[in-house]
Design an enzyme around this catalytic site. Structure first.
Site: not given
Ligand code: GDP
Ligand code: MN
Length: 379
Positions: A101, A189
Site C-alpha cells: 500500500y 493512493e
C-alpha cells in the site's frame, strides 16, 4: 472530486509511475477488442467510485478475448454498493508477487501532507489501520521541501522492501508526490502497488481525490468529472452555486454563510437533533436560489423539519422572507419549517413568515430547540 481508477492511473502514468497496459471500455465488445490488442490474460475491472470492488466481484481475470467479453458483460450489468457499473477497465493481467500500500493525503491535525505505506497492501487498508495500525508507516512531508529521497528510503526500509527495488520505489514515491501536489489532490493512493513475477514495481490500482476548490485551475481534471456517478442532489446544488453536503440526520438546514451553517449544525446536535445536510446558500441569495435549495433539501426523504437560519446583512430580511415565500409557493413543503431571521427589517420578515404558518424564532438556540421538537413530534 473523486477520479475513477482509470483516470487516476492515466495521471500516474503522466508522472512516470508504471501502470499496466490497458484501456477503458463501455461495452463487452469493446472489452473483447482491447483484450485482443493486449494479446494476454487480462483483468476486467469495474469503474465505480467506491473501494472494495474486488470483494464485491467487480474485478475478474479473463484468459481469452472471448472470456473477456463474457466477464465484461457480467460486470457491466452489476451494481456495486448501489452504483451501476458503466465502464470497465481492461488491463493486462499482472503476475503478483507482493502487494504494497502507498498513499499520500493531508493530515489536518499535523497540518502537513503525510505519506503512508504498508507491506499489508491489497486488502482494505482501513481494516489494517483499525486492527493493526503498527503495520502502516507514516512519514510527514514538509510542504515546502517536498518528499525527500531519504524519506522514501526510510519507508522502503520500514516496509521491508527488498533492496533491489529501493531505487525504483524512490522514483515512484517522488512521482506520486508530484502528482499529488501538482494536481491539488487531497488523496493519491496506490493499493496495491505490486512487485510482479518479473520483479518490477507496478501500480495495479489508483485512486485520486482532487480538491474541488482547486478545479478552476485544472480544466483537464475538471473535465474528468463523472456526473453519472454523483448524487443528483449534489449536481443540482453545484448548478445553482450552493455548497451542499448530504448527511444522515433529520433536520434540513438552510443557512447563509459556511461558518453560520457549521454553527447551526453544532447547535442542532447540542439540543439532541441531527442535521440532514450542510448547506450554504451564500450571501444575497434570491428566491430562485432559495427555491433550488429547498427542493434539494426536501428531496431527501429523511428530512422531517427544515431549519432556516438567515442573517440578513447585505440582503434585507423582508426580501429574504419574500424569497422564501416564493420558494415555498413553488415547492410546497409538507414538513414543518422553522425560521430564525436576524438583521435589517427582521421583525417585518418574521411577521411575513409567521403569517405563512412558519415557526419563527428570534435566537438560534430557540430555533434549534423548536426544530428538534418539530422533528421528533409524532405526525
Ligand atoms: P479494489 O478492490 O477496488 O481496491 O480493487 P483493486 O484494483 O485493488 O483490486 C483488488 C485485488 O484484485 C488486488 O488486490 C489484487 O489482488 C487483484 N488484482 C487486481 N488486478 C490484478 C491482476 O492484474 N492480476 C491479479 N492476479 N490480480 C489482480
Ligand atoms: Mn485497491
Amino acid at each position: 472530486m473523486k477520479l475513477h481508477e482509470y483516470q487516476s492511473k492515466q495521471i500516474f502514468a503522466r508522472y512516470g509511475i508504471p501502470i499496466p497496459k490497458g484501456r477503458v471500455a463501455a461495452s463487452a465488445l469493446e472489452a473483447r477488442t482491447i483484450a485482443e490488442e493486449l494479446g494476454s490474460r487480462v483483468v476486467i475491472k469495474s469503474q465505480v467510485l467506491v473501494g472494495g470492488r474486488g470483494k464485491a466481484g467487480g474485478i475478474r481475470l479473463a484468459k481469452t478475448p472471448h472470456e473477456a467479453e463474457e466477464v465484461a458483460a457480467q460486470i457491466l450489468g452489476m451494481e456495486i454498493k448501489g452504483l451501476p457499473v458503466r465502464k470497465v477497465l481492461v488491463d493486462e493481467a499482472a503476475n503478483i508477487k507482493t502487494e504494497i500500500y502507498l498513499g499520500i493525503t493531508n493530515d489536518r491535525s499535523n497540518r502537513k501532507p503525510v505519506i503512508m505505506a504498508s507491506a499489508a497492501g491489497g486488502v482494505e487498508i482501513e481494516q489494517v489501520a483499525k486492527d493493526t495500525p503498527e503495520k502502516i508507516i507514516k512519514i510527514y512531508i514538509d510542504p515546502l521541501l517536498g518528499l525527500r529521497d531519504y524519506q522514501a528510503r526510510d519507508i522502503a526500509m520500514a516496509i521491508d522492501l527488498p533492496r533491489e527495488h529501493w531505487r525504483a520505489f524512490g522514483a515512484l514515491a517522488a512521482a506520486l508526490w508530484r502528482a499529488y501536489t501538482e494536481c491539488d489532490a487531497t488523496l493519491a493512493e496506490i493499493n496495491p502497488l505490486v512487485i510482479t513475477g518479473d520483479n518490477r514495481l507496478l501500480a495495479l490500482d489508483g485512486k485520486m481525490l482532487i480538491d474541488d476548490n482547486a478545479l478552476f485551475r485544472h480544466g483537464d481534471l475538471a473535465d474528468m468529472r463523472d456526473l453519472d456517478a454523483e448524487a443528483a442532489s449534489e449536481i443540482e446544488a453545484r448548478k445553482y452555486g450552493l455548497s451542499y453536503i448530504k448527511l444522515d440526520g433529520e433536520i434540513g438546514c438552510m443557512v447563509n454563510g459556511a461558518g453560520l451553517a457549521m454553527t447551526t449544525m453544532d447547535i442542532i446536535k447540542l439540543f439532541g437533533g441531527s442535521p440532514a445536510n450542510f448547506l450554504d446558500i451564500g450571501g444575497g441569495a434570491g428566491a430562485e436560489k432559495v427555491a433550488a435549495a429547498l427542493r434539494i433539501i426536501l428531496s431527501d426523504p429523511n428530512v422531517k423539519t427544515v431549519l432556516f437560519n438567515v442573517f440578513g446583512g447585505i440582503t434585507r430580511c423582508d426580501e429574504v422572507a419574500r424569497g422564501i415565500l416564493t420558494a415555498m409557493d413553488e415547492v410546497k413543503p409538507k414538513v414543518p419549517m422553522v425560521i430564525r431571521l436576524v438583521g435589517t427589517n427582521a421583525a417585518e420578515g418574521r411577521q411575513m413568515l409567521a403569517n405563512a404558518s412558519m415557526i419563527t424564532a428570534e435566537t438560534l438556540a430557540d430555533a434549534a430547540q423548536k426544530a428538534v421538537a418539530a422533528s421528533t413530534a409524532k405526525r
